[in-house]
Design a protein around this motif. Structure first.
Motif, mmCIF file in Angstrom:
data_model
loop_
_atom_site.group_PDB
_atom_site.id
_atom_site.type_symbol
_atom_site.label_atom_id
_atom_site.label_comp_id
_atom_site.label_asym_id
_atom_site.label_seq_id
_atom_site.Cartn_x
_atom_site.Cartn_y
_atom_site.Cartn_z
ATOM 1 N N ASP A 238 -15.315 -7.021 -1.228
ATOM 2 C CA ASP A 238 -14.466 -5.945 -0.700
ATOM 3 C C ASP A 238 -13.829 -6.356 0.624
ATOM 4 O OD1 ASP A 238 -16.847 -5.898 0.670
ATOM 5 O OD2 ASP A 238 -16.849 -3.723 0.945
ATOM 6 N N ILE B 15 -7.852 -4.721 -6.190
ATOM 7 C CA ILE B 15 -7.467 -5.892 -5.417
ATOM 8 C C ILE B 15 -7.443 -7.142 -6.287
ATOM 9 C CG2 ILE B 15 -8.192 -7.423 -3.536
ATOM 10 C CD1 ILE B 15 -6.865 -4.936 -2.515
ATOM 11 N N VAL C 145 -2.594 0.692 -4.230
ATOM 12 C CA VAL C 145 -2.155 -0.648 -3.860
ATOM 13 C C VAL C 145 -1.490 -1.319 -5.055
ATOM 14 C CG1 VAL C 145 -4.425 -1.669 -4.370
ATOM 15 C CG2 VAL C 145 -2.883 -2.827 -2.784
ATOM 16 N N ASN D 134 -14.225 -4.331 -7.263
ATOM 17 C CA ASN D 134 -13.001 -4.167 -6.485
ATOM 18 C C ASN D 134 -11.789 -4.417 -7.392
ATOM 19 O OD1 ASN D 134 -11.410 -3.695 -4.276
ATOM 20 N ND2 ASN D 134 -11.994 -5.532 -3.145
ATOM 21 N N ALA E 20 -3.904 -9.014 -6.522
ATOM 22 C CA ALA E 20 -3.896 -10.286 -5.795
ATOM 23 C C ALA E 20 -3.504 -11.410 -6.743
ATOM 24 C CB ALA E 20 -5.254 -10.556 -5.174
ATOM 25 N N TYR F 181 0.847 -1.199 0.000
ATOM 26 C CA TYR F 181 0.000 0.000 0.000
ATOM 27 C C TYR F 181 0.876 1.240 0.000
ATOM 28 C CZ TYR F 181 -3.893 -3.081 0.947
ATOM 29 O OH TYR F 181 -4.834 -4.067 0.845
ATOM 30 N N LEU G 235 -7.424 -2.253 1.950
ATOM 31 C CA LEU G 235 -7.767 -1.175 1.026
ATOM 32 C C LEU G 235 -9.117 -0.548 1.390
ATOM 33 C CD1 LEU G 235 -6.809 0.362 -1.495
ATOM 34 C CD2 LEU G 235 -8.183 -1.199 -2.869
ATOM 35 N N ASP H 187 -5.099 -7.906 1.992
ATOM 36 C CA ASP H 187 -5.905 -7.385 0.886
ATOM 37 C C ASP H 187 -7.131 -6.604 1.343
ATOM 38 O OD1 ASP H 187 -7.651 -10.240 0.752
ATOM 39 O OD2 ASP H 187 -5.505 -10.455 1.030
ATOM 40 N N SER H 188 -7.650 -6.935 2.521
ATOM 41 C CA SER H 188 -8.862 -6.249 2.969
ATOM 42 C C SER H 188 -8.586 -4.835 3.481
ATOM 43 C CB SER H 188 -9.540 -7.065 4.068
ATOM 44 O OG SER H 188 -8.620 -7.316 5.104
#
Lengths: 413, 323
Positions: free
Chosen positions: A333, A355, A283, A352, A359, A143, A268, A265-266
């Protein structure tokens, strides 16, 4: 004498594996993690919808912080207090070999082999058996604070490598935008291992060799730790990082104190929530190191059923619902879905996009922490030794030599 | 003791000397009845003590002699004293013991000095003394976990009150991460713990101070003893029983320190704040080595028993009765 007479029996008071299937109704007590991923509100919504569909099952959720989760599962195991609990990807070996989680292999539908992401399916696999249903892939991403990066004239491309990140960090520090541009979760906790894992991967290293022995004192392992220590010495890493968990890193970023941080990842969602965060967050996949790889640490979790649960059918019913494609797609999300077809669902990816994109890249090279039954002890040893190096009490080489010696000692013992 | 006191007063009241010998029988029956009544009254307390102290202690002793690697283990081999040997020969055990000893000495010492000072002040006559006395007890009323969360906030490296205060006063140039160095973190834990427990010490000592007769101070004044001389020749000797009592209590508590470590640092950084109780917890529950964990708890019990016995002996030697 009485004690000797007991040899061979159990002093735990457990004579055989308890538990039972139940009749598929009644109360399901579930233990969840409090931070990252689904929130308490998300779970409350899902449970309400599930109970509507299954009027004779009642789900009672309990939430604890990640740091308390392992010990809570372990201490509640004999009584079977929890029918369902969330486990981390590093625990299946321990919990399965100690008889704490139920073997779910026979309950896994064959179709999952094709429908579930190949990297996700084995989240809770140990010795060819499944002990939990994955709740989606999870990894640590990179991030950054867009405004700070833009103010020093840098771009996303500059953040593709760790060398580039350090260069931008220096400029941000020199401009006085942030006293310490990078924050890490380097407290004495599993979080430190996750950050170290990503650096280890970036330097092309691995935790263990083919025989399962720890080898982090080799060239790559030491180089990764030396790099981490150098960022403290250069004043680029916040020295309070050795007391930070992921949540502290997220807060430091949200307040605009720091420009960069690795996080799940969560995160954001929080960094983009104006009620929590004042920054314009971006990110990326974890930056590349000398190896050229951008490996994210595999931080997936899974839902397991307690071996001593007396209501395993109802528990399975709930887990199946919780991890179904319909439910997971609704909460993208908060966590990525298990299901391959979700990733080609354009409408879903739109919700989303950042991500989903990063990811995927991070998962291509994901790095695993050692899947050994006494992982908790090994992890404790590495945490302490890595911290000693970061605090300057030992050289990185010495610290990792000591960690390897101690870990391989208990592996054998 | 409790049984005897419950039975004797009524028997005296209905003593046979007032009645004829023919009435002995009903008295005896009543005595029996009352004995039984006392038994039922005591039963809940007995069950509680047995259930939460005696049984777990015996069970722990038993487990400490087996290899138990899971709470649901069905096979647990008997290993005799191996767990004790393993604990006593491991570096981690002695390091944790050393840190606990340091924590105990420094925190108890700090609390004693501060507690004595506060008690001395609160014993003086001044307006609104009742209010100050009530306020002083507040930290003690806080649950440890709340106290730990509060101090964690105060020490915070980015927005902590301590950083705000010190940089506001110009003592530090930049914010410090107080809990990031192992030894510093241990000392800051001690401060957080002392803040909470000093009031208890102060109140024990205040109770002792108020019981010192004023005549002694007047006599000291007539002998032209100064304030300091009076303090050391009158106050301290007469306060010794209270000091000893509070020392025993606080030492035992400090050796057992766990919750403030769990809530503030979880033993880190680099195990710098890992006290012996926390070490036991990690061994037993995080590493799931219940046998070794139980053995270490027994070693802690031995240390605490030894300390208590030592204190009680010191007390007896100085001819001050505690009980």
């Amino acid at each position: 004498m009485a004690a000797i007479a007991l040899t061979g029996c159990s002093v735990t008071g457990v004579s055989n594996a308890g538990g039972g299937t139940g009749d598929g109704t009644g109360t399901v007590n579930a233990l969840f993690m409090k931070q990252a991923g689904y929130t308490e509100d998300d779970y409350a919504e899902i449970i309400a919808a599930f109970e509507e569909e299954h009027p004779d099952i009642d789900v009672e959720p309990t939430f604890v912080s990640y740091e308390a989760l392992h010990d809570k599962i372990v201490t509640s195991a004999p009584s079977g207090s929890y029918d369902v609990f969330q486990i981390d990807v590093i625990w299946p070996a321990e919990f399965a070999s100690k008889g704490i989680v139920a073997d779910l292999t026979d309950r896994f539908p064959d179709s999952w082999n094709d429908e579930m992401l190949p990297g996700v399916l084995p989240t809770a696999e140990y010795q060819d058996k499944f002990y939990g249903v994955p709740n989606g892939p999870a990894t640590k991403l990179f991030y950054f604070n867009w405004d700070m990066v833009a103010q020093v004239g840098a771009t996303e491309e500059d953040l593709a490598t760790w060398d580039g990140v350090l260069d931008v960090a220096k400029r941000i520090k020199d401009e006085g935008l942030s006293e310490y541009p990078i924050a890490w979760s380097w407290a004495q906790a599993e979080a430190l291992i996750c950050d170290y894992a990503q650096m280890l991967g970036a330097f092309g290293g691995e935790f263990t060799n083919d025989d399962g022995e720890l080898i982090i004192n080799n060239e790559q392992g030491v180089a990764a730790l030396e790099w981490m220590k150098a960022t403290i010495d250069d004043g680029l890493t916040n020295p309070a990082s050795t007391t930070f968990l992921e949540d502290d890193v997220s807060k430091a970023m949200a307040q605009g104190d720091t420009a960069f941080g690795l996080n799940w990842d969560s995160t954001l969602r929080d960094l983009q929530d104006p009620s929590i965060s004042s920054i314009n967050a971006g990110v990326l996949p974890t930056p590349a190191g000398p190896s050229g790889d951008r490996p994210g640490v595999n931080g997936a979790m899974a839902y397991s059923i307690g071996a001593n649960s007396t209501n395993q059918d109802a528990a399975w019913e709930f887990i199946s619902y919780l991890t179904s494609q319909g439910v997971q797609d609704q909460y993208v999300d908060a966590g990525l879905p298990n299901w391959s077809s979700s990733y080609s669902d354009e409408a879903l990816v739109e919700t989303n996009p950042e991500i989903f994109e990063v990811a995927e890249a991070a998962y291509d090279d994901s790095i695993l922490r050692p899947a050994v039954p006494n992982y908790s002890s090994v992890s404790q040893i590495i945490q302490v030794e890595v911290q000693k190096a970061l605090l300057g009490d030992k050289t990185p080489q010495q610290a990792l030599d000591d960690a390897v010696a101690a870990a391989n000692d208990i592996q054998e013992g | 003791m409790a049984v005897a006191t419950a039975v004797t007063p009524p028997s005296r009241e209905a003593g046979p000397q007032h009645r004829g010998t023919g009435e002995r029988k009903p008295v005896k029956r009543r005595r029996e009845r009352q004995g039984r009544f006392a038994f039922w009254l005591l039963l809940p307390a007995f069950i509680t003590v047995f259930g939460v102290i005696v049984y777990p202690m015996l069970r722990t002793l038993l487990i400490s002699m087996f290899e138990v690697k899971s709470a649901v283990a069905t096979v647990t081999p008997f290993v005799g004293l191996d767990n004790y040997v393993q604990a006593l020969t491991s570096g981690g055990f002695w390091e944790a013991m050393g840190r606990t000893l340091y924590f105990t000495l420094v925190s108890t010492g700090l609390e004693l000095v501060l507690g004595l000072a506060i008690a001395w002040l609160l014993n003086a006559e001044f307006r609104g003394r009742w209010l100050i006395r009530a306020l002083v007890v507040l930290p003690w009323a806080l649950p440890t976990i709340v106290n730990a969360a509060m101090w964690k906030g105060i020490y915070n490296a980015q927005y902590g009150a301590l950083n705000g205060l010190l940089s506001g006063l110009g003592i530090i140039d930049e914010y410090q991460a107080w809990l990031s160095d192992p030894f510093t973190a241990l000392n800051f834990l001690i401060v957080a713990d002392a803040w909470k427990t000093t009031p208890l010490v102060a109140f024990f000592l205040l109770a002792g101070l108020t019981s010192i007769p004023n005549e002694l101070y007047e006599a000291a004044k007539m002998d032209r003893a100064g304030r300091i001389r009076t303090f050391f020749s009158v106050t301290v000797p007469l306060l010794a029983p209270s000091i000893a009592l509070v020392l025993v209590l606080r030492t035992v508590e400090a050796v057992k320190v766990f919750d403030i470590v769990y809530a503030m640092t979880r033993g880190g950084p680099a195990n710098g704040t890992q006290t012996i109780s926390y070490y036991t917890y990690v061994t037993a529950f995080s590493e799931q080595n219940y046998g070794l964990g139980s053995a270490i708890s027994y070693l802690i019990v031995i240390v605490i028993l030894a300390l208590s016995a030592l204190y009680l002996r010191l007390l007896r030697r100085s001819e001050m009765s505690l009980l």
